[in-house]
Write a protein that holds these residues in place. Structure first.
Motif, mmCIF file in Angstrom:
data_model
loop_
_atom_site.group_PDB
_atom_site.id
_atom_site.type_symbol
_atom_site.label_atom_id
_atom_site.label_comp_id
_atom_site.label_asym_id
_atom_site.label_seq_id
_atom_site.Cartn_x
_atom_site.Cartn_y
_atom_site.Cartn_z
ATOM 1 N N GLY A 18 28.139 -15.546 -22.313
ATOM 2 C CA GLY A 18 26.871 -15.886 -21.689
ATOM 3 C C GLY A 18 26.843 -17.321 -21.214
ATOM 4 O O GLY A 18 27.808 -18.069 -21.369
ATOM 5 N N PHE A 41 23.200 -23.695 -25.415
ATOM 6 C CA PHE A 41 23.218 -22.245 -25.219
ATOM 7 C C PHE A 41 21.969 -21.830 -24.457
ATOM 8 O O PHE A 41 20.860 -22.067 -24.904
ATOM 9 C CB PHE A 41 23.246 -21.523 -26.571
ATOM 10 N N LYS A 42 22.153 -21.198 -23.321
ATOM 11 C CA LYS A 42 21.032 -20.655 -22.567
ATOM 12 C C LYS A 42 20.642 -19.311 -23.178
ATOM 13 O O LYS A 42 21.325 -18.794 -24.076
ATOM 14 C CB LYS A 42 21.411 -20.490 -21.091
ATOM 15 N N LYS A 43 19.573 -18.730 -22.698
ATOM 16 C CA LYS A 43 19.066 -17.464 -23.245
ATOM 17 C C LYS A 43 20.172 -16.405 -23.286
ATOM 18 O O LYS A 43 20.894 -16.214 -22.306
ATOM 19 C CB LYS A 43 17.895 -16.971 -22.402
ATOM 20 N N LEU A 44 20.296 -15.753 -24.421
ATOM 21 C CA LEU A 44 21.255 -14.670 -24.699
ATOM 22 C C LEU A 44 22.703 -15.135 -24.822
ATOM 23 O O LEU A 44 23.600 -14.322 -25.011
ATOM 24 C CB LEU A 44 21.154 -13.554 -23.654
ATOM 25 N N ARG A 46 25.967 -16.922 -26.708
ATOM 26 C CA ARG A 46 26.400 -17.016 -28.104
ATOM 27 C C ARG A 46 27.895 -17.316 -28.132
ATOM 28 O O ARG A 46 28.559 -17.308 -27.109
ATOM 29 C CB ARG A 46 26.095 -15.725 -28.854
ATOM 30 N N LYS A 62 17.802 -26.979 -32.138
ATOM 31 C CA LYS A 62 16.717 -26.093 -31.751
ATOM 32 C C LYS A 62 17.202 -24.657 -31.819
ATOM 33 O O LYS A 62 18.359 -24.379 -31.541
ATOM 34 C CB LYS A 62 16.275 -26.427 -30.325
ATOM 35 N N GLY A 63 16.320 -23.743 -32.209
ATOM 36 C CA GLY A 63 16.663 -22.325 -32.207
ATOM 37 C C GLY A 63 17.166 -21.859 -33.570
ATOM 38 O O GLY A 63 17.024 -22.532 -34.573
#
Length: 71
Positions: A18, A41-44, A46, A62-63
């Motif tokens: 991703g 890391f952008k959305k989705l 990993r 964050k996250g």
């Protein structure tokens, strides 16, 4: 098999799935034993399941995430 997806360091890019942004910061921090990277890391996005023969330091800002320890 080449894994380069626009990264300067293909062996590092092989660890991601991703959209991620990878910034080398070794020139700034000047570590003696290993290279250092700031990874966003952008959305989705990993990491692929992988291991390190030495240690690894992760600083999560964050996250959420998960960690698997192997013996």
């Amino acid at each position: 098999m080449s894994c380069s997806i626009g990264f300067v360091i293909p062996e590092i890019s092989c660890n991601f799935i991703g959209p991620v942004k990878l910034h080398g910061i070794s020139d700034i921090t000047k570590p003696k034993e290993h290279d250092m990277f700031h990874v966003i890391f952008k959305k989705l996005a990993r990491t692929k399941l992988h291991y390190h023969t030495g240690g690894q330091l992760l600083i999560v800002t964050k996250g959420t995430g998960s960690l698997i320890l192997y013996n």
